[in-house]
Design a protein around this motif. Structure first.
Motif, short mmCIF file in Angstrom:
data_model
loop_
_atom_site.label_atom_id
_atom_site.label_comp_id
_atom_site.label_asym_id
_atom_site.label_seq_id
_atom_site.Cartn_x
_atom_site.Cartn_y
_atom_site.Cartn_z
N PHE A 56 2.67 5.53 -7.30
CA PHE A 56 1.78 4.38 -7.24
C PHE A 56 0.43 4.73 -7.86
CE2 PHE A 56 4.73 4.12 -3.75
CZ PHE A 56 5.14 2.79 -3.75
N THR A 57 -0.19 3.74 -8.48
CA THR A 57 -1.58 3.87 -8.91
C THR A 57 -2.46 3.29 -7.80
OG1 THR A 57 -0.98 3.64 -11.24
CG2 THR A 57 -3.29 3.26 -10.66
N ALA A 58 -3.59 3.95 -7.54
CA ALA A 58 -4.43 3.52 -6.43
C ALA A 58 -5.90 3.82 -6.71
CB ALA A 58 -4.01 4.22 -5.14
N HIS A 59 -6.76 3.13 -5.96
CA HIS A 59 -8.19 3.45 -5.95
C HIS A 59 -8.45 4.29 -4.70
CE1 HIS A 59 -12.51 2.69 -5.07
NE2 HIS A 59 -12.60 2.94 -6.36
N LEU A 60 -9.18 5.38 -4.85
CA LEU A 60 -9.40 6.31 -3.75
C LEU A 60 -10.89 6.58 -3.57
CD1 LEU A 60 -8.48 8.46 -1.65
CD2 LEU A 60 -8.33 10.08 -3.54
N VAL B 41 4.25 10.03 4.95
CA VAL B 41 5.13 10.74 4.03
C VAL B 41 4.30 11.76 3.24
CG1 VAL B 41 4.85 8.95 2.25
CG2 VAL B 41 6.86 10.44 2.19
N MET B 42 4.92 12.86 2.92
CA MET B 42 4.25 13.90 2.13
C MET B 42 4.20 13.50 0.66
SD MET B 42 3.45 16.09 4.40
CE MET B 42 3.96 16.87 5.95
N GLY B 43 3.19 14.01 -0.05
CA GLY B 43 3.09 13.70 -1.47
C GLY B 43 2.02 14.53 -2.16
N LYS B 44 1.68 14.13 -3.38
CA LYS B 44 0.63 14.78 -4.16
C LYS B 44 -0.28 13.72 -4.76
CE LYS B 44 3.34 18.83 -5.49
NZ LYS B 44 3.90 19.61 -6.63
N VAL B 45 -1.55 14.08 -4.95
CA VAL B 45 -2.52 13.20 -5.59
C VAL B 45 -2.74 13.66 -7.03
CG1 VAL B 45 -4.90 12.37 -5.60
CG2 VAL B 45 -3.70 12.63 -3.46
N LEU B 46 -2.57 12.74 -7.97
CA LEU B 46 -2.81 13.03 -9.37
C LEU B 46 -4.13 12.36 -9.77
CD1 LEU B 46 0.80 12.23 -10.67
CD2 LEU B 46 -0.05 14.35 -9.64
N VAL B 47 -5.16 13.16 -9.97
CA VAL B 47 -6.48 12.63 -10.34
C VAL B 47 -6.44 12.20 -11.81
CG1 VAL B 47 -8.94 13.13 -10.52
CG2 VAL B 47 -7.60 14.13 -8.65
N LEU B 48 -6.80 10.95 -12.08
CA LEU B 48 -6.66 10.40 -13.42
C LEU B 48 -7.89 10.62 -14.30
CD1 LEU B 48 -4.84 7.02 -12.67
CD2 LEU B 48 -3.86 9.23 -13.33
N GLU B 49 -9.03 10.92 -13.69
CA GLU B 49 -10.26 11.14 -14.45
C GLU B 49 -10.79 12.53 -14.12
OE1 GLU B 49 -12.29 6.83 -14.62
OE2 GLU B 49 -11.71 7.47 -12.61
N GLY B 50 -10.59 13.48 -15.02
CA GLY B 50 -10.98 14.85 -14.76
C GLY B 50 -9.89 15.57 -13.97
N ASP B 51 -10.26 16.71 -13.39
CA ASP B 51 -9.27 17.50 -12.65
C ASP B 51 -9.59 17.59 -11.17
OD1 ASP B 51 -11.48 19.09 -12.77
OD2 ASP B 51 -10.49 20.81 -13.69
N GLN B 52 -10.61 16.84 -10.72
CA GLN B 52 -10.94 16.84 -9.30
C GLN B 52 -11.81 15.64 -8.96
OE1 GLN B 52 -13.05 20.51 -8.60
NE2 GLN B 52 -14.97 19.72 -9.41
N LEU B 53 -11.86 15.31 -7.66
CA LEU B 53 -12.72 14.22 -7.16
C LEU B 53 -13.65 14.83 -6.13
CD1 LEU B 53 -12.88 11.15 -7.71
CD2 LEU B 53 -11.52 10.82 -5.64
N LEU B 54 -14.95 14.77 -6.39
CA LEU B 54 -15.94 15.41 -5.53
C LEU B 54 -16.10 14.64 -4.21
CD1 LEU B 54 -18.69 16.22 -8.18
CD2 LEU B 54 -17.01 17.81 -7.19
N PRO B 55 -16.54 15.30 -3.14
CA PRO B 55 -16.81 14.60 -1.89
C PRO B 55 -17.80 13.46 -2.10
CG PRO B 55 -16.80 16.96 -1.52
CD PRO B 55 -16.70 16.76 -3.01
N GLY B 56 -17.50 12.28 -1.56
CA GLY B 56 -18.36 11.12 -1.71
C GLY B 56 -18.08 10.31 -2.96
N ALA B 57 -17.25 10.84 -3.86
CA ALA B 57 -16.95 10.12 -5.10
C ALA B 57 -15.74 9.21 -4.90
CB ALA B 57 -16.69 11.12 -6.22
N GLU B 58 -15.56 8.29 -5.83
CA GLU B 58 -14.39 7.43 -5.83
C GLU B 58 -13.83 7.33 -7.23
OE1 GLU B 58 -15.46 2.99 -5.66
OE2 GLU B 58 -17.04 3.95 -4.47
N GLY B 59 -12.55 7.06 -7.33
CA GLY B 59 -11.94 7.00 -8.65
C GLY B 59 -10.50 6.53 -8.56
N PHE B 60 -9.84 6.54 -9.70
CA PHE B 60 -8.46 6.10 -9.78
C PHE B 60 -7.53 7.30 -9.76
CE2 PHE B 60 -10.97 2.76 -11.85
CZ PHE B 60 -10.60 1.69 -11.05
N VAL B 61 -6.46 7.17 -9.00
CA VAL B 61 -5.50 8.26 -8.85
C VAL B 61 -4.09 7.69 -8.91
CG1 VAL B 61 -7.07 9.63 -7.43
CG2 VAL B 61 -5.45 8.06 -6.33
#
Length: 212
Positions: free
Chosen positions: A126-130, A155-175
């Motif tokens: 799934f694509t999501a906003h996080l 359910v167990m899974g993995k997060v694929l960050v779509l912008e860069g290689d990480q999401l900093l604390p307090g940030a939001e983005g698409f995953v």
């Protein structure tokens, strides 16, 4: 407002405050196909399989066919109960028990969805906003293992960050969220992510689309 469950102090004031808030809420729309995350499932002697939950959308009537997703078993609605009373029609927003014929108790578990047949399809991606919590101790890295919660499913899974290689604390983005098991989610559904271990909350957001 101070409330004590031991002495009863403030209970009536709390009830009045809740009633006031409820009076200003709009009734949930009954539009769309029926969809209910399964909270509990049990077999009742003389009735068969019963699934309970709070419908997210749509309505369901006695005699209707209902589909359990996944894996896609179908059965007929024999009876409906809401708040300990028999009803002829279940609707979105009302806690409901559905007595289903043609589906065995052992084939249904918490986290599955009772739905209108032929409408929905489970997926693993799934694509999501996080929104990553500002209090998180470290960045959320690409392909980080997570526990995914939405409705009644975990359910167990993995997060694929779509912008860069990480999401900093307090940030939001698409995953993209890659789950280990097929799960029924729709655009607009809210979710929570937690670390697999230790089980600390990472953040949450909304599902945008089902990919496959």
């Amino acid at each position: 407002l101070q409330v004590s469950s031991k002495t009863g102090e403030g209970i009536e004031a709390l009830k009045a405050a809740l009633e006031k808030q409820l009076a200003g809420l709009k009734q949930r729309s009954e539009e769309g196909p029926f969809r209910m995350p399964v909270q509990r499932v049990f077999a009742k002697e003389g009735f068969g399989t019963v699934v309970t939950g709070v419908p997210i959308s749509g309505t369901l009537a006695i005699g209707d066919t209902v589909e359990i997703l996944p894996p896609g078993f179908t059965g007929r609605v024999k009876g409906l109960h809401a708040y300990k009373h028999k009803i002829a029609r279940a609707r979105a927003g009302h806690s409901t028990a559905v007595n289903v014929s043609g589906i065995e108790r052992h084939t249904v578990v918490r986290g599955m969805i009772a739905a209108t047949p032929g409408i929905f399809k489970p997926s693993r991606l799934f694509t999501a906003h996080l929104i990553h919590l500002s209090g998180a101790p470290y960045p959320l890295r690409h392909r980080a293992p997570v526990r995914f919660h939405s409705g009644t499913v975990e359910v167990m899974g993995k997060v694929l960050v779509l912008e860069g290689d990480q999401l900093l604390p307090g940030a939001e983005g698409f995953v993209q969220i890659q789950l280990e098991e097929p799960t029924l989610l729709c655009p607009g559904d809210r979710y929570i992510l937690r670390h697999q271990s230790p089980m600390e909350t990472l953040g949450g957001g909304q599902i945008l689309e089902r990919l496959r």
